[in-house]
Enzyme design. Structure first.
Site, PDB file in Angstrom:
ATOM      1  N   LYS A  69     -12.973   1.820  -3.141  1.00  0.00           N
ATOM      2  CA  LYS A  69     -14.051   2.243  -2.359  1.00  0.00           C
ATOM      3  C   LYS A  69     -15.199   2.743  -3.064  1.00  0.00           C
ATOM      4  O   LYS A  69     -16.407   2.453  -2.968  1.00  0.00           O
ATOM      5  CB  LYS A  69     -13.614   2.866  -1.035  1.00  0.00           C
ATOM      6  CG  LYS A  69     -12.552   2.384  -0.070  1.00  0.00           C
ATOM      7  CD  LYS A  69     -12.260   3.231   1.015  1.00  0.00           C
ATOM      8  CE  LYS A  69     -11.319   2.491   2.035  1.00  0.00           C
ATOM      9  NZ  LYS A  69     -11.163   3.515   3.297  1.00  0.00           N
ATOM     10  N   GLU A 106       0.871  -1.294   0.090  1.00  0.00           N
ATOM     11  CA  GLU A 106       0.051   0.078  -0.077  1.00  0.00           C
ATOM     12  C   GLU A 106       0.872   1.187   0.080  1.00  0.00           C
ATOM     13  O   GLU A 106       0.508   2.362  -0.682  1.00  0.00           O
ATOM     14  CB  GLU A 106      -1.051  -0.189   1.310  1.00  0.00           C
ATOM     15  CG  GLU A 106      -2.063   1.314   1.199  1.00  0.00           C
ATOM     16  CD  GLU A 106      -3.101   0.693   2.219  1.00  0.00           C
ATOM     17  OE1 GLU A 106      -4.035   0.050   1.966  1.00  0.00           O
ATOM     18  OE2 GLU A 106      -3.187   1.180   3.287  1.00  0.00           O
ATOM     19  N   HIS A 163       8.106 -27.631   1.759  1.00  0.00           N
ATOM     20  CA  HIS A 163       7.266 -28.653   1.065  1.00  0.00           C
ATOM     21  C   HIS A 163       6.347 -28.165   0.194  1.00  0.00           C
ATOM     22  O   HIS A 163       5.165 -28.532  -0.050  1.00  0.00           O
ATOM     23  CB  HIS A 163       6.879 -29.399   2.207  1.00  0.00           C
ATOM     24  CG  HIS A 163       7.562 -30.202   3.254  1.00  0.00           C
ATOM     25  ND1 HIS A 163       8.486 -31.150   2.801  1.00  0.00           N
ATOM     26  CD2 HIS A 163       8.318 -29.798   4.200  1.00  0.00           C
ATOM     27  CE1 HIS A 163       9.075 -31.403   3.635  1.00  0.00           C
ATOM     28  NE2 HIS A 163       9.257 -30.497   4.919  1.00  0.00           N
TER      29      HIS A 163
END
Length: 529
Positions: free
Chosen positions: A455, A322, A351
Protein backbone atom coordinates in the site's frame (compact mmCIF):
# COMPACT_ATOMS: atom_id res chain seq x y z
CA UNK A 1 2.48 -50.19 1.08
CA UNK A 2 0.08 -52.99 0.11
CA UNK A 3 -3.72 -52.63 0.10
CA UNK A 4 -4.18 -54.15 3.56
CA UNK A 5 -1.61 -51.85 5.15
CA UNK A 6 -3.07 -48.84 3.37
CA UNK A 7 -6.57 -49.72 4.60
CA UNK A 8 -5.26 -50.07 8.13
CA UNK A 9 -3.49 -46.70 7.89
CA UNK A 10 -6.71 -45.13 6.61
CA UNK A 11 -8.65 -46.49 9.61
CA UNK A 12 -5.93 -45.43 12.04
CA UNK A 13 -5.94 -41.81 10.87
CA UNK A 14 -9.58 -41.30 9.89
CA UNK A 15 -11.26 -38.52 11.86
CA UNK A 16 -15.05 -38.40 12.13
CA UNK A 17 -17.26 -35.85 13.87
CA UNK A 18 -20.68 -37.36 14.44
CA UNK A 19 -22.50 -34.09 15.09
CA UNK A 20 -21.24 -32.45 11.91
CA UNK A 21 -21.20 -35.62 9.83
CA UNK A 22 -17.69 -34.55 8.89
CA UNK A 23 -14.78 -36.82 7.88
CA UNK A 24 -11.09 -35.99 7.55
CA UNK A 25 -8.56 -38.33 5.96
CA UNK A 26 -4.84 -37.52 6.19
CA UNK A 27 -3.70 -41.11 5.56
CA UNK A 28 -2.41 -40.28 2.07
CA UNK A 29 0.19 -37.92 3.49
CA UNK A 30 3.43 -39.82 4.05
CA UNK A 31 4.30 -39.05 7.67
CA UNK A 32 5.23 -41.90 10.00
CA UNK A 33 4.88 -42.44 13.73
CA UNK A 34 8.38 -41.11 14.44
CA UNK A 35 7.45 -37.81 12.78
CA UNK A 36 4.25 -37.62 14.81
CA UNK A 37 6.15 -38.25 18.05
CA UNK A 38 8.62 -35.52 17.12
CA UNK A 39 5.77 -33.07 16.57
CA UNK A 40 3.90 -33.78 19.80
CA UNK A 41 5.77 -31.14 21.90
CA UNK A 42 5.14 -28.51 19.22
CA UNK A 43 1.44 -29.31 19.27
CA UNK A 44 1.33 -29.14 23.05
CA UNK A 45 2.56 -25.56 22.74
CA UNK A 46 0.14 -24.86 19.88
CA UNK A 47 -2.81 -25.97 22.01
CA UNK A 48 -1.62 -23.66 24.80
CA UNK A 49 -1.15 -20.77 22.37
CA UNK A 50 -4.67 -21.20 21.02
CA UNK A 51 -6.18 -21.33 24.50
CA UNK A 52 -4.38 -18.09 25.38
CA UNK A 53 -5.59 -16.50 22.15
CA UNK A 54 -9.20 -17.29 22.93
CA UNK A 55 -8.78 -16.02 26.48
CA UNK A 56 -7.85 -12.57 25.18
CA UNK A 57 -4.05 -12.59 25.09
CA UNK A 58 -2.37 -9.93 22.97
CA UNK A 59 -1.76 -12.18 20.00
CA UNK A 60 -0.78 -9.45 17.56
CA UNK A 61 2.12 -7.61 19.25
CA UNK A 62 2.74 -5.45 16.17
CA UNK A 63 -0.65 -3.79 16.64
CA UNK A 64 -1.10 -4.43 20.37
CA UNK A 65 -4.47 -6.06 19.91
CA UNK A 66 -6.30 -9.23 20.74
CA UNK A 67 -7.49 -11.71 18.11
CA UNK A 68 -11.05 -12.64 18.90
CA UNK A 69 -12.88 -13.91 15.85
CA UNK A 70 -13.72 -17.04 17.87
CA UNK A 71 -15.92 -14.96 20.18
CA UNK A 72 -18.18 -14.02 17.29
CA UNK A 73 -19.78 -17.48 17.28
CA UNK A 74 -19.69 -17.98 21.04
CA UNK A 75 -20.01 -14.67 22.85
CA UNK A 76 -19.71 -16.41 26.21
CA UNK A 77 -15.99 -16.77 25.47
CA UNK A 78 -15.44 -13.01 25.20
CA UNK A 79 -13.01 -11.83 27.89
CA UNK A 80 -15.28 -9.06 29.22
CA UNK A 81 -19.04 -8.65 29.70
CA UNK A 82 -18.91 -5.51 27.55
CA UNK A 83 -17.44 -7.38 24.59
CA UNK A 84 -20.00 -10.15 24.97
CA UNK A 85 -22.86 -7.65 24.98
CA UNK A 86 -21.42 -5.85 21.98
CA UNK A 87 -21.23 -9.09 19.97
CA UNK A 88 -24.79 -10.06 20.81
CA UNK A 89 -26.21 -6.61 20.12
CA UNK A 90 -24.46 -6.40 16.75
CA UNK A 91 -25.85 -9.79 15.72
CA UNK A 92 -29.38 -8.77 16.69
CA UNK A 93 -29.12 -5.44 14.89
CA UNK A 94 -27.92 -7.19 11.71
CA UNK A 95 -30.87 -9.58 11.80
CA UNK A 96 -33.38 -6.80 12.45
CA UNK A 97 -32.01 -4.53 9.73
CA UNK A 98 -31.84 -7.31 7.14
CA UNK A 99 -35.37 -8.44 7.96
CA UNK A 100 -36.72 -4.91 7.55
CA UNK A 101 -34.98 -4.53 4.20
CA UNK A 102 -36.20 -7.90 2.93
CA UNK A 103 -39.81 -7.32 4.01
CA UNK A 104 -40.11 -3.70 2.90
CA UNK A 105 -39.88 -2.07 6.31
CA UNK A 106 -36.87 -0.12 5.06
CA UNK A 107 -37.17 1.11 1.47
CA UNK A 108 -35.24 3.42 -0.89
CA UNK A 109 -36.69 6.89 -1.53
CA UNK A 110 -39.77 6.74 -3.72
CA UNK A 111 -39.60 2.96 -4.18
CA UNK A 112 -41.55 -0.01 -2.85
CA UNK A 113 -38.54 -2.10 -1.84
CA UNK A 114 -34.86 -2.80 -2.32
CA UNK A 115 -34.15 -5.34 -5.06
CA UNK A 116 -30.34 -5.56 -5.11
CA UNK A 117 -27.30 -5.31 -2.87
CA UNK A 118 -24.01 -3.85 -4.08
CA UNK A 119 -21.17 -4.75 -1.72
CA UNK A 120 -17.99 -2.67 -2.02
CA UNK A 121 -14.89 -4.06 -0.31
CA UNK A 122 -11.46 -5.57 -0.88
CA UNK A 123 -9.63 -8.64 0.42
CA UNK A 124 -11.40 -10.19 3.38
CA UNK A 125 -14.22 -7.69 3.02
CA UNK A 126 -15.04 -9.25 -0.35
CA UNK A 127 -13.68 -12.81 -0.52
CA UNK A 128 -15.67 -14.18 2.42
CA UNK A 129 -19.02 -12.67 1.39
CA UNK A 130 -18.45 -13.78 -2.21
CA UNK A 131 -17.67 -17.34 -1.14
CA UNK A 132 -20.73 -17.57 1.11
CA UNK A 133 -23.00 -16.04 -1.56
CA UNK A 134 -21.77 -18.62 -4.09
CA UNK A 135 -22.05 -21.51 -1.62
CA UNK A 136 -25.33 -20.69 0.09
CA UNK A 137 -27.20 -18.02 -1.85
CA UNK A 138 -30.75 -19.13 -2.80
CA UNK A 139 -31.68 -19.47 -6.46
CA UNK A 140 -34.12 -16.59 -6.09
CA UNK A 141 -32.81 -14.39 -3.27
CA UNK A 142 -34.93 -11.56 -1.89
CA UNK A 143 -32.10 -9.24 -2.97
CA UNK A 144 -29.63 -10.11 -5.72
CA UNK A 145 -26.06 -9.45 -4.59
CA UNK A 146 -23.21 -7.90 -6.60
CA UNK A 147 -19.62 -7.05 -5.67
CA UNK A 148 -17.08 -4.35 -6.46
CA UNK A 149 -13.82 -5.85 -5.18
CA UNK A 150 -11.24 -4.00 -7.27
CA UNK A 151 -10.40 -0.53 -8.47
CA UNK A 152 -10.56 -1.47 -12.18
CA UNK A 153 -12.58 1.29 -13.90
CA UNK A 154 -13.81 -0.97 -16.70
CA UNK A 155 -14.94 -3.63 -14.24
CA UNK A 156 -16.84 -1.01 -12.25
CA UNK A 157 -18.43 0.35 -15.44
CA UNK A 158 -19.61 -3.08 -16.55
CA UNK A 159 -21.21 -3.84 -13.22
CA UNK A 160 -22.92 -0.47 -12.97
CA UNK A 161 -24.14 -0.82 -16.56
CA UNK A 162 -25.80 -4.11 -15.65
CA UNK A 163 -27.32 -2.44 -12.57
CA UNK A 164 -28.43 0.68 -14.40
CA UNK A 165 -32.17 0.03 -14.15
CA UNK A 166 -31.89 -1.27 -10.58
CA UNK A 167 -29.80 1.58 -9.10
CA UNK A 168 -32.88 3.30 -7.59
CA UNK A 169 -33.57 0.08 -5.64
CA UNK A 170 -29.98 -0.96 -4.85
CA UNK A 171 -28.67 -1.04 -1.29
CA UNK A 172 -24.95 -0.23 -1.17
CA UNK A 173 -22.73 -1.74 1.55
CA UNK A 174 -19.33 -0.06 1.96
CA UNK A 175 -16.94 -2.18 4.04
CA UNK A 176 -13.65 -0.76 5.32
CA UNK A 177 -12.30 -0.96 8.84
CA UNK A 178 -10.32 2.28 8.63
CA UNK A 179 -12.45 3.97 6.04
CA UNK A 180 -9.26 4.83 4.18
CA UNK A 181 -8.68 1.67 2.14
CA UNK A 182 -8.01 3.04 -1.33
CA UNK A 183 -9.79 0.39 -3.42
CA UNK A 184 -12.96 0.57 -1.30
CA UNK A 185 -12.92 4.36 -1.19
CA UNK A 186 -12.53 4.45 -4.97
CA UNK A 187 -15.45 2.11 -5.51
CA UNK A 188 -17.62 4.15 -3.19
CA UNK A 189 -16.80 7.41 -5.00
CA UNK A 190 -17.47 5.81 -8.39
CA UNK A 191 -20.84 4.43 -7.26
CA UNK A 192 -21.80 7.63 -5.49
CA UNK A 193 -21.03 9.61 -8.64
CA UNK A 194 -23.26 7.34 -10.69
CA UNK A 195 -26.05 7.73 -8.13
CA UNK A 196 -25.76 11.51 -8.26
CA UNK A 197 -25.81 11.48 -12.06
CA UNK A 198 -29.13 9.65 -11.79
CA UNK A 199 -30.47 12.13 -9.24
CA UNK A 200 -30.42 9.48 -6.48
CA UNK A 201 -29.74 10.24 -2.82
CA UNK A 202 -26.76 7.98 -2.09
CA UNK A 203 -26.82 8.23 1.75
CA UNK A 204 -30.45 7.03 1.79
CA UNK A 205 -29.34 3.80 0.13
CA UNK A 206 -25.97 3.30 1.85
CA UNK A 207 -24.76 1.20 4.77
CA UNK A 208 -21.29 1.31 6.34
CA UNK A 209 -19.45 -1.62 7.92
CA UNK A 210 -16.46 0.00 9.57
CA UNK A 211 -14.42 0.57 12.70
CA UNK A 212 -15.60 2.75 15.53
CA UNK A 213 -14.40 6.32 15.06
CA UNK A 214 -13.17 5.67 11.50
CA UNK A 215 -13.33 8.15 8.63
CA UNK A 216 -16.12 6.10 7.10
CA UNK A 217 -18.17 6.03 10.30
CA UNK A 218 -17.81 9.77 10.70
CA UNK A 219 -18.89 10.32 7.09
CA UNK A 220 -21.87 7.99 7.45
CA UNK A 221 -23.00 9.71 10.65
CA UNK A 222 -22.62 13.17 9.16
CA UNK A 223 -24.55 12.30 6.00
CA UNK A 224 -27.21 10.17 7.66
CA UNK A 225 -26.58 6.79 6.04
CA UNK A 226 -29.19 4.08 6.58
CA UNK A 227 -27.11 2.09 9.08
CA UNK A 228 -23.63 1.55 10.48
CA UNK A 229 -22.33 -1.83 11.67
CA UNK A 230 -19.04 -2.29 13.54
CA UNK A 231 -15.75 -3.86 12.49
CA UNK A 232 -13.70 -4.60 15.60
CA UNK A 233 -9.96 -4.14 15.90
CA UNK A 234 -9.76 -7.67 17.30
CA UNK A 235 -11.10 -9.18 14.06
CA UNK A 236 -8.74 -9.25 11.09
CA UNK A 237 -10.03 -8.95 7.55
CA UNK A 238 -9.26 -12.54 6.59
CA UNK A 239 -11.13 -13.85 9.66
CA UNK A 240 -14.04 -11.42 9.38
CA UNK A 241 -16.60 -13.49 7.49
CA UNK A 242 -18.51 -14.30 10.69
CA UNK A 243 -18.58 -10.66 11.75
CA UNK A 244 -20.81 -7.92 10.32
CA UNK A 245 -18.57 -8.04 7.23
CA UNK A 246 -20.02 -11.36 6.11
CA UNK A 247 -23.16 -11.73 8.19
CA UNK A 248 -24.89 -8.61 6.86
CA UNK A 249 -24.67 -9.57 3.15
CA UNK A 250 -25.66 -13.14 4.03
CA UNK A 251 -28.68 -12.04 6.08
CA UNK A 252 -29.85 -9.77 3.26
CA UNK A 253 -29.86 -12.86 1.00
CA UNK A 254 -31.92 -14.69 3.64
CA UNK A 255 -29.07 -17.08 4.43
CA UNK A 256 -29.33 -18.36 7.99
CA UNK A 257 -26.53 -16.57 9.78
CA UNK A 258 -27.37 -18.34 13.05
CA UNK A 259 -26.74 -21.66 11.30
CA UNK A 260 -23.39 -20.45 9.94
CA UNK A 261 -22.37 -19.34 13.42
CA UNK A 262 -23.65 -22.60 14.91
CA UNK A 263 -21.54 -24.67 12.55
CA UNK A 264 -18.47 -22.61 13.35
CA UNK A 265 -19.13 -22.93 17.06
CA UNK A 266 -19.44 -26.72 16.80
CA UNK A 267 -16.21 -26.97 14.82
CA UNK A 268 -14.46 -24.65 17.29
CA UNK A 269 -15.35 -27.06 20.08
CA UNK A 270 -13.94 -29.96 18.08
CA UNK A 271 -10.70 -28.12 17.37
CA UNK A 272 -10.12 -27.19 21.01
CA UNK A 273 -9.49 -30.82 21.95
CA UNK A 274 -5.81 -30.91 23.06
CA UNK A 275 -5.14 -34.25 21.38
CA UNK A 276 -3.57 -34.35 17.94
CA UNK A 277 -5.40 -37.45 16.76
CA UNK A 278 -8.80 -36.16 17.89
CA UNK A 279 -8.45 -32.62 16.59
CA UNK A 280 -9.16 -32.11 12.85
CA UNK A 281 -7.47 -28.70 12.60
CA UNK A 282 -4.36 -30.09 14.27
CA UNK A 283 -4.32 -33.02 11.84
CA UNK A 284 -4.47 -30.59 8.91
CA UNK A 285 -1.64 -28.51 10.39
CA UNK A 286 0.39 -31.70 10.88
CA UNK A 287 -0.11 -32.63 7.23
CA UNK A 288 0.85 -29.12 6.07
CA UNK A 289 4.02 -29.19 8.17
CA UNK A 290 5.00 -32.63 6.88
CA UNK A 291 4.28 -31.78 3.23
CA UNK A 292 6.43 -28.67 3.23
CA UNK A 293 9.06 -29.73 5.76
CA UNK A 294 7.84 -26.94 8.02
CA UNK A 295 9.02 -24.41 5.41
CA UNK A 296 6.19 -24.33 2.89
CA UNK A 297 8.22 -26.24 0.32
CA UNK A 298 5.06 -27.55 -1.37
CA UNK A 299 1.98 -25.70 -2.62
CA UNK A 300 -1.56 -26.50 -1.54
CA UNK A 301 -3.94 -27.37 -4.39
CA UNK A 302 -7.57 -27.16 -3.25
CA UNK A 303 -10.09 -29.20 -5.26
CA UNK A 304 -13.69 -29.03 -4.04
CA UNK A 305 -15.90 -31.42 -5.98
CA UNK A 306 -18.96 -29.18 -5.79
CA UNK A 307 -19.86 -26.13 -7.87
CA UNK A 308 -21.12 -24.24 -4.82
CA UNK A 309 -17.63 -24.42 -3.27
CA UNK A 310 -15.92 -22.98 -6.36
CA UNK A 311 -14.69 -19.86 -4.53
CA UNK A 312 -13.37 -21.70 -1.47
CA UNK A 313 -9.84 -21.88 -2.88
CA UNK A 314 -9.85 -18.08 -3.41
CA UNK A 315 -11.07 -17.59 0.14
CA UNK A 316 -8.31 -19.88 1.43
CA UNK A 317 -5.66 -18.06 -0.59
CA UNK A 318 -6.05 -14.99 1.56
CA UNK A 319 -6.63 -16.84 4.84
CA UNK A 320 -3.58 -19.09 4.41
CA UNK A 321 -1.16 -16.95 2.41
CA UNK A 322 -1.70 -13.64 4.20
CA UNK A 323 -1.55 -15.37 7.59
CA UNK A 324 1.46 -17.60 6.96
CA UNK A 325 3.49 -15.72 4.36
CA UNK A 326 6.00 -14.05 6.68
CA UNK A 327 9.61 -12.96 6.31
CA UNK A 328 10.46 -13.16 10.00
CA UNK A 329 9.41 -15.34 12.91
CA UNK A 330 8.38 -14.12 16.36
CA UNK A 331 12.04 -14.00 17.42
CA UNK A 332 13.03 -11.77 14.52
CA UNK A 333 14.79 -14.51 12.54
CA UNK A 334 14.56 -14.55 8.75
CA UNK A 335 12.45 -17.59 7.91
CA UNK A 336 10.47 -16.79 4.71
CA UNK A 337 7.47 -18.85 5.70
CA UNK A 338 4.27 -19.48 3.78
CA UNK A 339 2.16 -21.97 1.84
CA UNK A 340 1.02 -21.07 -1.68
CA UNK A 341 -2.62 -21.96 -2.38
CA UNK A 342 -4.36 -22.44 -5.71
CA UNK A 343 -7.24 -24.45 -7.09
CA UNK A 344 -10.51 -24.49 -8.94
CA UNK A 345 -12.93 -27.42 -8.68
CA UNK A 346 -13.42 -31.03 -9.64
CA UNK A 347 -14.06 -32.46 -12.06
CA UNK A 348 -13.20 -29.39 -14.13
CA UNK A 349 -9.58 -29.91 -13.25
CA UNK A 350 -9.61 -33.45 -14.61
CA UNK A 351 -9.39 -31.62 -17.93
CA UNK A 352 -7.06 -28.85 -16.78
CA UNK A 353 -4.01 -29.26 -14.57
CA UNK A 354 -4.44 -32.73 -13.02
CA UNK A 355 -2.15 -34.04 -15.77
CA UNK A 356 0.71 -32.03 -14.29
CA UNK A 357 -0.28 -32.95 -10.75
CA UNK A 358 0.11 -36.63 -11.51
CA UNK A 359 3.13 -36.59 -13.80
CA UNK A 360 4.82 -33.19 -13.53
CA UNK A 361 6.84 -31.48 -10.82
CA UNK A 362 5.89 -32.89 -7.39
CA UNK A 363 5.79 -29.46 -5.79
CA UNK A 364 2.35 -29.68 -4.18
CA UNK A 365 -0.12 -31.61 -2.09
CA UNK A 366 -3.85 -31.76 -2.80
CA UNK A 367 -6.82 -31.09 -0.58
CA UNK A 368 -9.91 -32.85 -1.94
CA UNK A 369 -13.28 -31.69 -0.64
CA UNK A 370 -16.01 -34.27 -1.06
CA UNK A 371 -19.73 -33.63 -0.54
CA UNK A 372 -21.78 -36.77 0.08
CA UNK A 373 -25.20 -35.44 -0.93
CA UNK A 374 -25.46 -35.06 -4.70
CA UNK A 375 -28.54 -32.85 -4.96
CA UNK A 376 -31.98 -32.08 -3.58
CA UNK A 377 -34.36 -34.70 -4.95
CA UNK A 378 -33.69 -37.76 -7.08
CA UNK A 379 -31.12 -38.10 -9.84
CA UNK A 380 -31.52 -39.17 -13.42
CA UNK A 381 -29.90 -42.50 -14.23
CA UNK A 382 -27.47 -41.87 -17.09
CA UNK A 383 -26.80 -45.60 -17.28
CA UNK A 384 -28.20 -48.41 -15.15
CA UNK A 385 -27.58 -47.50 -11.46
CA UNK A 386 -25.28 -44.62 -12.46
CA UNK A 387 -25.93 -40.89 -12.00
CA UNK A 388 -24.05 -37.65 -12.60
CA UNK A 389 -23.19 -37.67 -8.91
CA UNK A 390 -21.68 -41.12 -9.25
CA UNK A 391 -19.41 -39.80 -11.98
CA UNK A 392 -18.34 -36.87 -9.79
CA UNK A 393 -17.63 -39.28 -6.93
CA UNK A 394 -15.68 -41.57 -9.27
CA UNK A 395 -13.56 -38.71 -10.59
CA UNK A 396 -12.62 -37.64 -7.07
CA UNK A 397 -11.75 -41.12 -5.83
CA UNK A 398 -9.97 -42.01 -9.06
CA UNK A 399 -7.87 -38.85 -9.02
CA UNK A 400 -6.98 -39.37 -5.36
CA UNK A 401 -5.87 -42.92 -6.13
CA UNK A 402 -3.94 -41.97 -9.27
CA UNK A 403 -2.05 -39.25 -7.43
CA UNK A 404 -1.16 -41.51 -4.51
CA UNK A 405 0.10 -44.20 -6.88
CA UNK A 406 2.56 -41.64 -8.21
CA UNK A 407 3.68 -40.54 -4.72
CA UNK A 408 1.56 -37.38 -4.61
CA UNK A 409 0.12 -36.72 -1.16
CA UNK A 410 -3.44 -35.63 -0.45
CA UNK A 411 -5.88 -34.70 2.29
CA UNK A 412 -9.58 -35.45 1.89
CA UNK A 413 -12.37 -33.58 3.70
CA UNK A 414 -15.87 -35.00 3.42
CA UNK A 415 -19.00 -32.98 4.23
CA UNK A 416 -22.51 -34.45 4.36
CA UNK A 417 -23.87 -31.55 2.26
CA UNK A 418 -23.28 -27.86 1.60
CA UNK A 419 -25.47 -25.84 3.93
CA UNK A 420 -25.05 -22.91 6.30
CA UNK A 421 -24.00 -25.15 9.19
CA UNK A 422 -21.31 -27.04 7.27
CA UNK A 423 -19.97 -23.89 5.59
CA UNK A 424 -19.60 -22.27 9.01
CA UNK A 425 -17.76 -25.37 10.20
CA UNK A 426 -15.46 -25.31 7.16
CA UNK A 427 -14.53 -21.67 7.79
CA UNK A 428 -13.79 -22.37 11.46
CA UNK A 429 -11.76 -25.47 10.66
CA UNK A 430 -9.31 -23.61 8.45
CA UNK A 431 -9.08 -20.59 10.72
CA UNK A 432 -7.90 -22.92 13.49
CA UNK A 433 -5.58 -24.91 11.22
CA UNK A 434 -3.84 -21.67 10.23
CA UNK A 435 -3.47 -20.73 13.90
CA UNK A 436 -1.97 -24.09 14.79
CA UNK A 437 0.46 -24.06 11.88
CA UNK A 438 1.61 -20.54 12.76
CA UNK A 439 2.43 -21.73 16.26
CA UNK A 440 4.32 -24.76 14.89
CA UNK A 441 6.60 -22.51 12.81
CA UNK A 442 6.72 -19.65 15.36
CA UNK A 443 5.25 -16.82 13.28
CA UNK A 444 2.59 -14.15 13.82
CA UNK A 445 -0.44 -15.20 11.76
CA UNK A 446 -2.39 -12.05 12.55
CA UNK A 447 -0.47 -9.21 10.95
CA UNK A 448 0.32 -8.41 7.31
CA UNK A 449 3.37 -6.15 6.96
CA UNK A 450 3.81 -7.14 3.32
CA UNK A 451 0.33 -5.88 2.47
CA UNK A 452 1.01 -2.59 4.23
CA UNK A 453 4.33 -2.26 2.38
CA UNK A 454 2.49 -2.71 -0.91
CA UNK A 455 0.00 0.00 0.00
CA UNK A 456 2.82 2.39 0.86
CA UNK A 457 4.59 1.63 -2.42
CA UNK A 458 1.39 2.29 -4.35
CA UNK A 459 0.98 5.61 -2.58
CA UNK A 460 4.55 6.47 -3.57
CA UNK A 461 3.77 5.85 -7.24
CA UNK A 462 0.76 8.18 -7.07
CA UNK A 463 2.90 10.85 -5.41
CA UNK A 464 5.44 10.46 -8.20
CA UNK A 465 2.66 10.86 -10.78
CA UNK A 466 1.74 14.20 -9.23
CA UNK A 467 5.38 15.28 -9.38
CA UNK A 468 5.52 14.32 -13.08
CA UNK A 469 2.39 16.32 -13.88
CA UNK A 470 3.70 19.31 -11.96
CA UNK A 471 7.02 19.16 -13.83
CA UNK A 472 5.24 19.01 -17.20
CA UNK A 473 2.88 21.84 -16.33
CA UNK A 474 5.87 24.06 -15.61
CA UNK A 475 7.68 23.22 -18.84
CA UNK A 476 7.14 25.20 -22.04
CA UNK A 477 8.61 22.51 -24.28
CA UNK A 478 8.51 18.73 -24.72
CA UNK A 479 10.78 16.83 -22.38
CA UNK A 480 12.75 13.62 -22.77
CA UNK A 481 12.13 10.99 -20.10
CA UNK A 482 15.51 11.75 -18.54
CA UNK A 483 14.74 15.48 -18.41
CA UNK A 484 11.27 14.82 -17.03
CA UNK A 485 12.70 12.57 -14.32
CA UNK A 486 15.21 15.28 -13.35
CA UNK A 487 12.50 17.96 -13.17
CA UNK A 488 10.29 15.66 -11.13
CA UNK A 489 13.16 15.25 -8.67
CA UNK A 490 13.33 11.51 -9.20
CA UNK A 491 16.05 10.58 -11.71
CA UNK A 492 16.40 7.11 -10.15
CA UNK A 493 12.69 6.43 -10.82
CA UNK A 494 12.85 6.86 -14.59
CA UNK A 495 11.39 3.39 -15.26
CA UNK A 496 8.33 4.13 -13.09
CA UNK A 497 8.01 7.55 -14.73
CA UNK A 498 7.99 5.83 -18.14
CA UNK A 499 5.14 3.58 -16.93
CA UNK A 500 3.25 6.63 -15.59
CA UNK A 501 3.64 8.46 -18.91
CA UNK A 502 2.34 5.45 -20.89
CA UNK A 503 -0.64 5.10 -18.56
CA UNK A 504 -1.67 8.75 -18.76
CA UNK A 505 -1.07 8.88 -22.52
CA UNK A 506 -3.27 5.80 -23.11
CA UNK A 507 -6.10 7.47 -21.20
CA UNK A 508 -5.61 10.86 -22.92
CA UNK A 509 -4.99 12.56 -19.59
CA UNK A 510 -2.73 15.58 -19.12
CA UNK A 511 0.10 14.54 -21.46
CA UNK A 512 0.99 13.09 -24.83
CA UNK A 513 3.93 11.07 -26.12
CA UNK A 514 5.81 12.28 -29.18
CA UNK A 515 7.66 9.54 -31.03
CA UNK A 516 7.54 5.76 -30.78
CA UNK A 517 6.58 4.81 -27.18
CA UNK A 518 8.36 1.49 -27.67
CA UNK A 519 11.70 3.35 -27.71
CA UNK A 520 11.86 5.16 -24.36
CA UNK A 521 15.10 7.03 -25.06
CA UNK A 522 13.70 8.54 -28.25
CA UNK A 523 10.37 9.86 -27.03
CA UNK A 524 9.41 13.26 -25.70
CA UNK A 525 6.55 14.07 -23.39
CA UNK A 526 4.40 17.17 -23.67
CA UNK A 527 1.65 18.56 -21.45
CA UNK A 528 -1.84 18.78 -22.96
CA UNK A 529 -3.55 20.17 -19.88
Amino acid sequence: MDAADLWQRYKDWLYYHEGLGFYLDVSRMGFDQAFVAEMEPRFAKAFEDMAALEAGAIANPDEDRMVGHYWLRDADLAPTPELKQDILETLTSIEQFASQVRTGGIVPPGQDRFTDVLSIGIGGSALGPQFVAQALGPDFPPLAIHFIDNTDPEGIDRLLARLQDQLPTTLVIVTSKSGGTAETRNGMVEVRTRFEERGLDFPKQAVAVTGRGSKLENQALKEGWLAIFPMRDWVGGRTSELSAVGLLPAALQNISIRSILGGAKEMDAATRVPDLRRNPAALIALAWYYAGNGKGEKDMVVLPYKDSLLLFSRYLQQLVMESLGKEKDLDGNLVYQGIAVYGNKGSTDQHAYVQQLREGVASFFVTFIEVLKDRQGTSVELEPDTTSGDYLFGFLQGTRKALYENSRGSITLTLPEVNAHTVGALIALYERAVGFYASLVNINAYHQPGVEAGKQAAAGVLDLQQAVLHALANSSEPLTLAALAERAGAPAEIETIYAIVRHLHANQRSLAIQGNPGHPDAIKVVSIA
